[in-house]
Design a protein around this motif. Sequence first.
Motif, PDB file in Angstrom:
ATOM      1  N   ALA A  84      -7.591 -13.455   5.090  1.00  0.00           N
ATOM      2  CA  ALA A  84      -7.997 -13.934   3.771  1.00  0.00           C
ATOM      3  C   ALA A  84      -6.827 -14.154   2.818  1.00  0.00           C
ATOM      4  N   GLU A  85      -5.855 -13.252   2.808  1.00  0.00           N
ATOM      5  CA  GLU A  85      -4.730 -13.380   1.885  1.00  0.00           C
ATOM      6  C   GLU A  85      -3.458 -13.779   2.615  1.00  0.00           C
ATOM      7  N   THR A  86      -2.610 -14.490   1.908  1.00  0.00           N
ATOM      8  CA  THR A  86      -1.293 -14.837   2.435  1.00  0.00           C
ATOM      9  C   THR A  86      -0.247 -13.893   1.849  1.00  0.00           C
ATOM     10  N   PHE A  87       0.895 -13.832   2.519  1.00  0.00           N
ATOM     11  CA  PHE A  87       2.066 -13.147   1.978  1.00  0.00           C
ATOM     12  C   PHE A  87       2.907 -14.223   1.300  1.00  0.00           C
ATOM     13  N   ASP A  88       3.318 -13.988   0.054  1.00  0.00           N
ATOM     14  CA  ASP A  88       4.102 -15.023  -0.593  1.00  0.00           C
ATOM     15  C   ASP A  88       5.048 -14.452  -1.639  1.00  0.00           C
ATOM     16  N   HIS A  89       6.157 -15.127  -1.806  1.00  0.00           N
ATOM     17  CA  HIS A  89       7.041 -14.874  -2.938  1.00  0.00           C
ATOM     18  C   HIS A  89       7.817 -16.154  -3.224  1.00  0.00           C
ATOM     19  N   TYR A  90       8.679 -16.120  -4.230  1.00  0.00           N
ATOM     20  CA  TYR A  90       9.376 -17.340  -4.608  1.00  0.00           C
ATOM     21  C   TYR A  90      10.878 -17.196  -4.399  1.00  0.00           C
ATOM     22  N   ALA A  91      11.538 -18.341  -4.192  1.00  0.00           N
ATOM     23  CA  ALA A  91      12.993 -18.371  -4.040  1.00  0.00           C
ATOM     24  C   ALA A  91      13.622 -18.388  -5.429  1.00  0.00           C
ATOM     25  N   ARG A  92      14.398 -17.383  -5.760  1.00  0.00           N
ATOM     26  CA  ARG A  92      14.967 -17.261  -7.097  1.00  0.00           C
ATOM     27  C   ARG A  92      16.026 -18.320  -7.377  1.00  0.00           C
ATOM     28  N   ASP A  93      16.757 -18.714  -6.352  1.00  0.00           N
ATOM     29  CA  ASP A  93      17.833 -19.680  -6.544  1.00  0.00           C
ATOM     30  C   ASP A  93      18.099 -20.406  -5.230  1.00  0.00           C
ATOM     31  N   GLN A  94      19.061 -21.308  -5.226  1.00  0.00           N
ATOM     32  CA  GLN A  94      19.363 -22.102  -4.037  1.00  0.00           C
ATOM     33  C   GLN A  94      19.837 -21.233  -2.884  1.00  0.00           C
ATOM     34  N   GLU A  95      20.599 -20.201  -3.192  1.00  0.00           N
ATOM     35  CA  GLU A  95      21.097 -19.308  -2.139  1.00  0.00           C
ATOM     36  C   GLU A  95      19.949 -18.612  -1.427  1.00  0.00           C
ATOM     37  N   GLU A  96      18.984 -18.132  -2.201  1.00  0.00           N
ATOM     38  CA  GLU A  96      17.839 -17.478  -1.572  1.00  0.00           C
ATOM     39  C   GLU A  96      16.984 -18.481  -0.817  1.00  0.00           C
ATOM     40  N   LEU A  97      16.856 -19.697  -1.342  1.00  0.00           N
ATOM     41  CA  LEU A  97      16.104 -20.732  -0.639  1.00  0.00           C
ATOM     42  C   LEU A  97      16.709 -20.990   0.733  1.00  0.00           C
ATOM     43  N   LEU A  98      18.023 -21.070   0.812  1.00  0.00           N
ATOM     44  CA  LEU A  98      18.686 -21.309   2.096  1.00  0.00           C
ATOM     45  C   LEU A  98      18.471 -20.140   3.045  1.00  0.00           C
ATOM     46  N   ARG A  99      18.453 -18.924   2.512  1.00  0.00           N
ATOM     47  CA  ARG A  99      18.186 -17.750   3.359  1.00  0.00           C
ATOM     48  C   ARG A  99      16.759 -17.805   3.911  1.00  0.00           C
ATOM     49  N   ILE A 100      15.821 -18.223   3.068  1.00  0.00           N
ATOM     50  CA  ILE A 100      14.430 -18.325   3.504  1.00  0.00           C
ATOM     51  C   ILE A 100      14.277 -19.391   4.587  1.00  0.00           C
ATOM     52  N   ILE A 101      14.906 -20.549   4.375  1.00  0.00           N
ATOM     53  CA  ILE A 101      14.852 -21.623   5.374  1.00  0.00           C
ATOM     54  C   ILE A 101      15.401 -21.130   6.714  1.00  0.00           C
ATOM     55  N   HIS A 102      16.527 -20.443   6.669  1.00  0.00           N
ATOM     56  CA  HIS A 102      17.124 -19.898   7.895  1.00  0.00           C
ATOM     57  C   HIS A 102      16.174 -18.899   8.555  1.00  0.00           C
ATOM     58  N   TYR A 103      15.574 -18.029   7.750  1.00  0.00           N
ATOM     59  CA  TYR A 103      14.636 -17.028   8.277  1.00  0.00           C
ATOM     60  C   TYR A 103      13.466 -17.713   8.975  1.00  0.00           C
ATOM     61  N   ILE A 104      12.891 -18.710   8.318  1.00  0.00           N
ATOM     62  CA  ILE A 104      11.740 -19.416   8.878  1.00  0.00           C
ATOM     63  C   ILE A 104      12.106 -20.089  10.204  1.00  0.00           C
ATOM     64  N   GLU A 105      13.173 -20.849  10.195  1.00  0.00           N
ATOM     65  CA  GLU A 105      13.501 -21.657  11.374  1.00  0.00           C
ATOM     66  C   GLU A 105      14.068 -20.829  12.517  1.00  0.00           C
ATOM     67  N   GLN A 106      14.577 -19.643  12.221  1.00  0.00           N
ATOM     68  CA  GLN A 106      15.086 -18.761  13.275  1.00  0.00           C
ATOM     69  C   GLN A 106      14.001 -17.851  13.852  1.00  0.00           C
TER      70      GLN A 106
END
Length: 234
Positions: free
Chosen positions: A175-197
């Motif tokens: 029913a619920e998703t896990f979610d948070h937001y990317a604070r800045d570009q550096e964190e966005l890149l870390r999230i992208i790497h986490y997802i694709e790896q």
Amino acid sequence: MNEGKVFRRRNLPHIDVEGKASFITACLDGSLPAAGLKRIRAHRDEFDQRKKPLDLSDADWEMKKHKLLFKLVDSILDGESPVTHLRDDRLAKIVADAFLHFAGERYTLFAFVVMPSHHHWVFLPDPTWAEQFLAQQQDKEKKRTPREGISHSIQSFTGTQCNRARGGEGAFWQAETFDHYARDQEELLRIIHYIEQNPVVAGLVDRAEDFQWSSARIRSKLGIQAGEPVPKVA
């Protein structure tokens, strides 16, 4: 509004920040085994008993605890899940295609991956679309943020289509998703790497770009750098 932040908590914290990309993880219904749920509850209780650091706001402290819990959840989903419907390429394609369908229209899509028991994706709602969506929410009793509207649409559509394809019924997603937001570009890149790896970490492939149901594969084919939008592709 002040950084455009909207904080809500049901069983999990949900934070929306205007202009910041949202990182969403959704699990298949029943994908967390009983032993795993027991460990998650124990960890959540332990985190909730910790004192909030003085330099963090209530919302930031909730998000930090959420991230710590998320690491445990993701490891259970990768290695212990009893429900893996998305190993079926037909179902994985439905979810991947749904992410791509409104890319560049309702949102900027930065990354996604469809794992056997869950999916991850990160996106930024399009400002024009978000403004129109919020206007439509004014007269509704239960108002959604743009992030909630996008996520709900994806979950509802893919749940229905996947159940139809596999001949199932009832809840497809938790029913619920896990979610948070990317604070800045550096964190966005870390999230992208986490997802694709994730497929590499889970032992499904040796290279991220070899996993079929991932933005890494698309970016590799099109020569798109991490952090650049993933386009709607056939």
